[in-house]
Design an enzyme around this catalytic site. Structure first.
Site, PDB file in Angstrom:
ATOM      1  CD  GLU A  60      31.837  45.841  39.678  1.00 29.66           C
ATOM      2  OE1 GLU A  60      31.420  44.879  40.234  1.00 29.66           O
ATOM      3  OE2 GLU A  60      32.660  46.021  39.231  1.00 29.66           O
ATOM      4  CB  THR A  68      34.555  42.692  40.368  1.00 28.27           C
ATOM      5  OG1 THR A  68      32.896  42.944  40.399  1.00 28.27           O
ATOM      6  CG2 THR A  68      35.248  43.861  40.684  1.00 28.27           C
ATOM      7  CB  SER A 113      21.804  35.206  42.255  1.00 32.36           C
ATOM      8  OG  SER A 113      23.104  34.967  42.132  1.00 32.36           O
TER       9      SER A 113
HETATM   10  S1  SF4 Z   1      34.797  39.665  46.193  1.00 32.88           S
HETATM   11 FE1  SF4 Z   1      34.664  39.826  44.243  1.00 32.88          FE
HETATM   12  S2  SF4 Z   1      32.596  39.240  43.687  1.00 32.88           S
HETATM   13 FE2  SF4 Z   1      32.652  39.446  45.855  1.00 32.88          FE
HETATM   14  S3  SF4 Z   1      31.640  41.667  46.160  1.00 32.88           S
HETATM   15 FE3  SF4 Z   1      33.990  41.779  46.118  1.00 32.88          FE
HETATM   16  S4  SF4 Z   1      34.572  42.115  43.884  1.00 32.88           S
HETATM   17 FE4  SF4 Z   1      32.447  41.398  44.024  1.00 32.88          FE
END
Ligand code: SF4
Length: 291
Positions: A128, A170, A229
């Site tokens: 990411e 994130t 994970s």
């Molecule tokens: S909801 Fe949040 S944790 Fe899940 S893929 Fe999207 S950014 Fe990533």
């Protein structure tokens, strides 16, 4: 035995969208070969399911040799140049980049065009973050720990820019982000235009918070998720600090039922990349034992 399953256990919004969307794509595509750029989720059962349907997992888009292929993009997104490569090679992109990640890309692009230097708080090796920095132009630094702040500040000062944007991966820890944010604020000159956008996704925090609460109330905690994970491993650590009888398993087969007493209160949590069927299998095994 009393069993409590966490409300937030299992797929987050972005992963659910990517997995269900991919399975749908497989069902409807009869001609083109489908590839997936990296593992769709960090869960071997889901990966096996995709492989059964002939989806090939590749690490580099250049591995695709045939024309008219399709490539699935995972929830945490890709570097912007990959879209261009796909276009040139006539590869169709099935884009499941999570909307929360796309929003970060948009912010990075917008501020980079507005002459901002960008601090990306996150792990340099995480796909990411690698995707995000590709939208930052060439004036950015990645900060993973408190110790990286000084070096990043030096790079920012060398750029001679007056604007600084801070964005975050994130899945980054809120706690670590707060420490880094404080250090940046302390290190920065007052006349710099500093914009901080906390782009951490609440899905990660909600799971950790619920694991923390649940593991304080039970005798035995089962965390379900892939061993590779990172968000699952984090849930295990949080739970273990409250409940010493915490185990981390990927499938029901690994559950040693003899260790769970009939009088126990059992809590179940699962990482954001754990499918519902894995949770159900564990619950069924526990229920069977109760009969
Ligand atoms: S909801 Fe949040 S944790 Fe899940 S893929 Fe999207 S950014 Fe990533």
């Amino acid at each position: 035995m009393e069993i409590t399953i966490g409300k937030t256990a299992g797929f987050c919004f972005g992963v659910k969208r990517a997995v269900e969307g991919s399975l749908n794509e497989i069902k409807n595509e009869k001609e083109k070969k489908i590839y997936c750029l990296g593992e769709l989720v960090h869960n071997s059962q889901v990966i096996e399911k995709l492989k059964e349907h002939n989806i090939e997992i590749i690490e580099d888009i250049n591995e695709i040799k045939e024309k008219n292929a399709k490539v699935i993009i995972r929830a945490h997104g890709i570097k912007n140049e990959i879209y261009e490569i796909a276009k040139n090679k006539n590869i169709e992109i099935i884009d499941f980049t999570c909307p929360f990640v796309l929003k970060i890309h948009d912010i990075a692009k917008e501020y980079s065009e507005k002459e901002f230097y960008i601090f990306v708080i996150g792990s340099e090796k995480h796909p990411e973050t690698q995707g995000t920095v590709s939208y930052c132009g060439n004036r950015f630094s990645v900060i993973e720990t408190e110790e990286d702040v000084q070096n990043a500040m030096e790079e920012f000062n060398k750029s001679k820019l007056n604007n600084l944007l801070v964005i975050v991966q994130t899945t980054f820890s809120e706690k670590k982000f707060a420490i880094i944010e404080e250090k940046i604020k302390k290190s920065i000159n007052k006349n710099i235009n500093l914009v901080i956008k906390n782009t951490i996704c609440s899905a990660t925090n909600q799971r950790q918070k619920e694991t923390d609460e649940l593991s304080k109330k039970v005798d035995y905690m089962i965390i379900i998720g892939g061993s590779n994970s990172s968000n699952t491993k984090k849930l295990y650590e949080v739970s273990k600090s409250n409940c010493k009888d915490t185990i981390l398993i990927e499938t029901a087969e690994e559950l040693d039922i003899k260790k769970i007493k009939e009088t126990y209160k059992v809590g179940i949590m699962a990482g954001a990349s754990t499918p519902d069927f894995s949770i159900k299998e564990v619950v069924n095994k526990l229920l069977k034992n109760k009969e």
